[in-house]
Design an enzyme around this catalytic site. Structure first.
Site, mmCIF file in Angstrom:
data_model
loop_
_atom_site.group_PDB
_atom_site.id
_atom_site.type_symbol
_atom_site.label_atom_id
_atom_site.label_comp_id
_atom_site.label_asym_id
_atom_site.label_seq_id
_atom_site.Cartn_x
_atom_site.Cartn_y
_atom_site.Cartn_z
ATOM 1 C CB CYS A 113 -0.982 -0.006 1.165
ATOM 2 S SG CYS A 113 -2.111 -1.382 1.059
ATOM 3 C CG HIS A 251 -3.525 3.269 2.861
ATOM 4 N ND1 HIS A 251 -4.130 3.188 1.620
ATOM 5 C CD2 HIS A 251 -3.481 1.996 3.341
ATOM 6 C CE1 HIS A 251 -4.438 1.923 1.378
ATOM 7 N NE2 HIS A 251 -4.056 1.186 2.391
ATOM 8 C CG ASN A 281 -7.164 -0.533 1.272
ATOM 9 O OD1 ASN A 281 -6.438 -0.042 0.404
ATOM 10 N ND2 ASN A 281 -6.679 -1.151 2.326
HETATM 11 N N1 ACO Z 1 -19.326 -9.214 8.217
HETATM 12 C C1 ACO Z 1 -19.790 -9.675 9.398
HETATM 13 N N2 ACO Z 1 -18.997 -10.200 10.347
HETATM 14 C C2 ACO Z 1 -17.683 -10.246 10.099
HETATM 15 C C3 ACO Z 1 -17.123 -9.774 8.890
HETATM 16 C C4 ACO Z 1 -18.013 -9.249 7.943
HETATM 17 N N3 ACO Z 1 -17.591 -8.756 6.769
HETATM 18 N N4 ACO Z 1 -15.790 -9.931 8.937
HETATM 19 C C5 ACO Z 1 -15.507 -10.501 10.120
HETATM 20 N N5 ACO Z 1 -16.653 -10.688 10.822
HETATM 21 C C6 ACO Z 1 -16.819 -11.255 12.156
HETATM 22 C C7 ACO Z 1 -15.668 -12.169 12.537
HETATM 23 O O1 ACO Z 1 -15.878 -13.478 12.046
HETATM 24 C C8 ACO Z 1 -15.709 -12.086 14.033
HETATM 25 O O2 ACO Z 1 -16.736 -12.943 14.508
HETATM 26 P P1 ACO Z 1 -16.543 -13.802 15.846
HETATM 27 O O3 ACO Z 1 -16.367 -12.776 16.930
HETATM 28 O O4 ACO Z 1 -17.799 -14.584 15.935
HETATM 29 O O5 ACO Z 1 -15.299 -14.608 15.622
HETATM 30 C C9 ACO Z 1 -16.136 -10.663 14.312
HETATM 31 O O6 ACO Z 1 -16.767 -10.201 13.113
HETATM 32 C C10 ACO Z 1 -14.981 -9.755 14.666
HETATM 33 O O7 ACO Z 1 -13.938 -9.966 13.698
HETATM 34 P P2 ACO Z 1 -12.628 -9.124 13.690
HETATM 35 O O8 ACO Z 1 -11.783 -9.580 12.550
HETATM 36 O O9 ACO Z 1 -12.019 -9.165 15.022
HETATM 37 O O10 ACO Z 1 -13.253 -7.685 13.386
HETATM 38 P P3 ACO Z 1 -12.560 -6.287 13.438
HETATM 39 O O11 ACO Z 1 -13.324 -5.390 14.309
HETATM 40 O O12 ACO Z 1 -11.087 -6.398 13.684
HETATM 41 O O13 ACO Z 1 -12.774 -5.750 11.941
HETATM 42 C C11 ACO Z 1 -11.464 -5.506 9.949
HETATM 43 C C12 ACO Z 1 -12.206 -6.466 10.870
HETATM 44 C C13 ACO Z 1 -12.472 -4.525 9.379
HETATM 45 C C14 ACO Z 1 -10.810 -6.293 8.827
HETATM 46 C C15 ACO Z 1 -10.406 -4.734 10.778
HETATM 47 O O14 ACO Z 1 -9.640 -5.627 11.546
HETATM 48 C C16 ACO Z 1 -9.474 -3.930 9.921
HETATM 49 O O15 ACO Z 1 -9.868 -3.003 9.227
HETATM 50 N N6 ACO Z 1 -8.170 -4.214 9.999
HETATM 51 C C17 ACO Z 1 -7.178 -3.472 9.248
HETATM 52 C C18 ACO Z 1 -7.116 -4.025 7.889
HETATM 53 C C19 ACO Z 1 -6.420 -3.057 6.976
HETATM 54 O O16 ACO Z 1 -6.395 -1.859 7.183
HETATM 55 N N7 ACO Z 1 -5.849 -3.588 5.943
HETATM 56 C C20 ACO Z 1 -5.296 -2.766 4.975
HETATM 57 C C21 ACO Z 1 -3.836 -2.559 5.119
HETATM 58 S S1 ACO Z 1 -3.010 -3.469 4.001
HETATM 59 C C22 ACO Z 1 -3.524 -3.097 2.523
HETATM 60 O O17 ACO Z 1 -4.073 -2.055 2.314
HETATM 61 C C23 ACO Z 1 -3.270 -4.153 1.460
#
Ligand code: ACO
Length: 324
Positions: A113, A251, A281
């Protein structure tokens, strides 16, 4: 001499994928995606007319027009992409052909990224050493080709698009101020393999593992810790006050990450422009796409003090302090 941004261009493919569309593909909802990420829709390339290379060309043509330069002035094109449709030639070469800048130096960089930040700083190095007078800095991505559309934790985040800046060598402009970092030992939380690895073709789950893998929570923690620390380090290194910065162009990975950075830096959220709700993203394309939007709506005017920063696979992260 230092490079000054004199033109910006962007391209987003026409097909929109909304959160409601996604909820028909995986178990998710508009409410969950909006609350956790801020994203409402993303643009998805068709892979035929629009690929990383062709979107880069469209954005570059727009940027050249915006800059009002003759393509023959361009002596360097550096493109960033983690999702190129060609192994070679480089996206930079495709752009050269499209804009008609035959003969100039062209190459691509990959820093996930923050690739556009890496490309920008590479170009600045050429300009400051007297090796370029007018250059294109390209970010172009088709993440939709690499995400696992059955993994609701990642497929909801990404969109496709391209953005390009034209940098021109000028005198009496502050020299390039930046910091770039990487920590490979922490890189396992975010990776994507290439397809052709014959020794592994028979391995169970191999094809699936060639999709992007992301441990979202780990990436989230990395971003909200390292990004504010980097911006503070940048301000100390170059002796500027965060209160004097007009905009922090981050970003566009997750609205909650941007909100957390705003809080940690004790800077108002109004100074953190966002378009993630409409684009998702777009990896290395996200900063130039957002800069172009800010130029079009009048927020980005000459003299504005901008910090831009990105983070991603590697792990890599980087930040710049510029005067527009
Ligand atoms: N819809 C519904 N539920 C979901 C989804 C979805 N799309 N995705 C995950 N869940 C569920 C999970 O299964 C989990 O359920 P459980 O508690 O029963 O196990 C629950 O939601 C919580 O999951 P987490 O992964 O802990 O959710 P989090 O609050 O961390 O959000 C997210 C996930 C949005 C991916 C977040 O972690 C995030 O944005 N991380 C940063 C990612 C990022 O910025 N990447 C880009 C950088 S790299 C690049 O750009 C290539």
């Amino acid at each position: 001499m230092t490079g000054r941004i004199i033109g910006l261009g962007s391209y987003l493919p026409p097909r929109l994928l909304t959160n409601d569309d996604l909820s028909k593909m995986v178990e998710t909802s508009d409410e969950w995606i909006t609350e956790r990420t801020g994203i409402k829709q993303r643009h998805i390339a068709d892979g035929i007319e629009d690929k990383a290379s062709t979107m880069a060309c469209k954005a570059a043509l727009a940027a050249v027009e915006d800059a009002g330069i003759d393509p023959s002035e361009i002596d360097l094109i550096v493109a960033a992409s983690t999702t190129p449709d060609l192994v070679f030639p480089s996206i930079a070469c495709c752009v050269q052909r499209a804009v008609g800048a035959d003969g100039c130096a062209c190459f691509d960089v990959n820093s996930a990224c923050p690739g556009w930040v890496a490309a920008y700083n590479t170009v600045q190095g050429f300009i400051e050493s007297g090796n370029s007078k007018c250059a294109l800095v390209v970010g172009a991505e088709m993440l939709s080709n690499y995400v696992d559309w059955e993994d609701r934790g990642t497929c909801i985040l990404f969109g496709d698009g391209a953005g390009v800046a034209v940098l021109k060598a000028v005198e009496d402009h502050p020299s390039n101020r930046f910091i770039m970092k990487a920590s490979a030992k922490r890189g396992d939380c975010l990776h994507c393999e290439t397809m052709k690895q014959p020794k592994r073709m028979d391995e169970e789950g191999f094809i699936k593992s060639t999709n992007m893998f992301m441990a979202g929570r780990e990436v989230f923690k990395f971003a909200v810790t390292e990004v504010p620390a980097l911006i503070i380090e940048l301000s100390e290194k170059y002796g500027f006050d965060l209160n004097d910065v007009d905009y922090f162009v981050l970003h566009q990975a997750n609205q909650r990450i941007i909100e957390a950075v705003s809080k940690r830096l004790d800077q108002p959220l109004e100074k953190f422009p966002m378009n993630i709700q409409n684009t998702g993203n777009t990896s290395s394309a996200s900063i130039p796409i957002l800069l172009k939007e800010m130029k079009d709506d009048g927020r980005l005017t000459p003299g504005k003090k901008i910090v831009f920063t990105s983070f991603g696979g590697g792990l890599t992260w980087g930040a710049n302090y510029i005067e527009y």
